[in-house]
Design an enzyme around this catalytic site. Structure first.
Site, PDB file in Angstrom:
ATOM      1  N   LYS A  42      23.349  71.045  83.690  1.00 51.26           N
ATOM      2  CA  LYS A  42      23.111  71.947  82.559  1.00 51.26           C
ATOM      3  C   LYS A  42      22.134  73.060  82.964  1.00 51.26           C
ATOM      4  O   LYS A  42      22.499  73.954  83.675  1.00 51.26           O
ATOM      5  CB  LYS A  42      22.601  71.155  81.351  1.00 51.26           C
TER       6      LYS A  42
ATOM      7  N   ARG B 174      23.901  59.919 104.164  1.00 44.27           N
ATOM      8  CA  ARG B 174      24.076  59.570 102.750  1.00 44.27           C
ATOM      9  C   ARG B 174      22.735  59.459 102.030  1.00 44.27           C
ATOM     10  O   ARG B 174      22.657  59.593 100.795  1.00 44.27           O
ATOM     11  CB  ARG B 174      24.862  58.261 102.633  1.00 44.27           C
TER      12      ARG B 174
HETATM   13  C1  LIG Z   1      22.678  65.022  77.023  1.00 45.87           C
HETATM   14  C2  LIG Z   1      23.596  64.916  78.189  1.00 45.87           C
HETATM   15  N1  LIG Z   1      23.342  63.976  79.107  1.00 45.87           N
HETATM   16  C3  LIG Z   1      24.128  63.806  80.169  1.00 45.87           C
HETATM   17  C4  LIG Z   1      25.234  64.601  80.364  1.00 45.87           C
HETATM   18  C5  LIG Z   1      26.127  64.320  81.529  1.00 45.87           C
HETATM   19  O1  LIG Z   1      26.061  65.300  82.500  1.00 45.87           O
HETATM   20  P1  LIG Z   1      27.245  65.470  83.523  1.00 45.87           P
HETATM   21  O2  LIG Z   1      28.290  66.275  82.830  1.00 45.87           O
HETATM   22  O3  LIG Z   1      26.630  66.137  84.680  1.00 45.87           O
HETATM   23  O4  LIG Z   1      27.756  64.105  83.850  1.00 45.87           O
HETATM   24  C6  LIG Z   1      25.537  65.600  79.442  1.00 45.87           C
HETATM   25  C7  LIG Z   1      26.727  66.451  79.610  1.00 45.87           C
HETATM   26  O5  LIG Z   1      27.203  67.071  78.687  1.00 45.87           O
HETATM   27  C8  LIG Z   1      24.696  65.758  78.318  1.00 45.87           C
HETATM   28  O6  LIG Z   1      24.951  66.681  77.380  1.00 45.87           O
END
Ligand SMILES: Cc1ncc(COP(=O)(O)O)c(C=O)c1O
Length: 389
Positions: free
Chosen positions: A204, A53
């Site tokens: 992303k 983990r």
């Molecule tokens: C600016 C931002 N932070 C955090 C996240 C969260 O990412 P995750 O979808 O991997 O939880 C997103 C997702 O859209 C985002 O646009």
């Protein structure tokens, strides 16, 4: 030991000690919960990985690469970008603390502050993203432990003067944490601008293919890195070796992909500026855009994300625009190779300082397609908007 072991025993142990056959370009996808220690002394040696983990080969390689990229003392992995935000907050906050958050913060982070942190006696107040550093610091109280930033805001692209806010907060012993998903650790390096914790949704741009979730929190100094590491271990967050491998692979092509996103997005932003029904383009890399000066000072590139404000029109016309799009998919994410679009106005209700746009706002993610094809798609959509207004 019996000389001839039975099938039931051999089937458990056979082939387990193959060792590395050859050095490959990428680290092996080492899957494992149990870690076999070399000797009895290692069993309780906290300096060794004694349980899967804690992360294995691909996790270690990804953490090292991310820390290097962000100029951080250490990086920790979480199962999603949101988990990285919420996990970093849990790691450093305690009952009685107060958080000051920029009002344009990613909405699920806000929901966590309002719905979850509040249950543990941690309150959150929100400040207008347009405030300067002195005005932000004037909002702090003796209980303020941490300031959450997000620049540019990933929905509405407000810039904050991050270095000034971080320096002033540090002088008062207040931590700063930024959602750096927009900058992806490549176009923006908050830690080198004085921020304590830089979080990004690797989901992303680092992943880049819209097919896996992961988040990272990078810490400015070794003590904070240890605090994050302890929290990950104590709470029990764990990420799969396959996902860590996927993110590491994505990271290798991040500069190449982002350069193309950037080129396409700036071309689209330029083009949008002269479309009759577009009254404002929100794109920090565009010279006329709000926040461009700070972006130019602190950032090294524009990604594929931008917004535009339409001349006033009813929701039916906004839907007509979105429904006319063929190459831009309708979806809430971004950072993958594909183009996406959403209307943003339904998300402004939760804000204390909602943006004062004079018409509906659309956010697009400009993907890696041919930019002329994307313009043609948007032209059709804008014509649908004009027809339905
Ligand atoms: C600016 C931002 N932070 C955090 C996240 C969260 O990412 P995750 O979808 O991997 O939880 C997103 C997702 O859209 C985002 O646009």
């Amino acid at each position: 030991m019996r000389k001839k072991q039975s099938d039931a025993t051999r089937i458990i142990h056979t082939g387990a000690d193959a060792g590395l056959i050859g050095k490959t370009v990428n680290p092996p996808v080492q899957r494992g919960s149990t870690v076999i220690l070399p000797n009895a002394a290692s069993l309780y040696d906290s300096g060794q990985v004694t349980y899967g983990r804690a992360g294995l080969q691909p996790h270690a390689a990804l953490c090292a690469a991310l820390a290097d990229l962000e100029g951080a003392a250490g990086a920790e992995l979480f199962p999603s970008g949101l988990a990285a935000m919420t996990g970093a907050l849990l790691a450093v906050l305690k009952s009685g603390d107060e958080v000051l958050a920029v009002d344009c913060v990613y909405a699920p982070t806000r929901r966590f502050c309002d719905k979850v942190l509040s249950r543990f006696g941690i309150s959150t107040r929100y400040f207008d993203p347009a405030l300067g550093a002195d005005e932000v610091l004037a909002k702090t109280s003796p209980e303020t432990r941490l300031i959450i930033l997000e620049a540019p805001g990933s929905l509405t692209f407000e810039m904050q003067d991050v270095p000034a806010i971080a320096a002033a907060a540090r002088a008062r012993g207040i931590l700063t944490l930024i959602d750096n998903t927009w900058g992806a650790g490549l176009y923006y390096k908050p830690i080198t601008h004085g921020v304590d914790i830089s979080v990004q949704a690797l989901t992303k741009y680092v992943g880049g293919h819209s097919d896996s979730f992961m988040g990272a929190a990078c810490a400015r100094d070794a003590a904070l890195a240890q605090t994050l590491r302890d929290a990950v271990w104590q709470v029990g967050w764990s990420t799969s070796a396959d996902d860590a491998y996927t993110m590491l692979r994505g990271l290798r092509t991040l500069p190449t992909r982002l350069a193309r996103h950037s080129q396409n997005a700036l071309a689209i932003a330029d083009w949008l500026q002269v479309q009759p029904d577009v009254i404002q383009v929100l794109c920090p890399g565009l010279p006329d855009s709000h926040g461009h000066d700070i972006w130019k000072r602190d950032f090294t590139g524009q990604n594929g994300l931008l917004g535009f404000v339409l001349s006033p029109g009813p929701q039916a016309a906004v839907h007509a625009l979105l429904d006319a799009l063929e190459l831009f998919g309708l979806g809430f994410s971004w950072g993958g190779y594909e183009s996406l679009a959403i209307n943003c106005d339904p998300q402004f209700d939760v804000r204390k300082f909602p943006p004062a746009y004079t018409g509906p706002m659309i956010r697009i993610h400009v993907g890696l397609e041919d930019v002329e094809d994307l313009k043609a798609d948007l032209a059709t959509a804008l014509a649908a908007y004009a027809a339905a207004r």
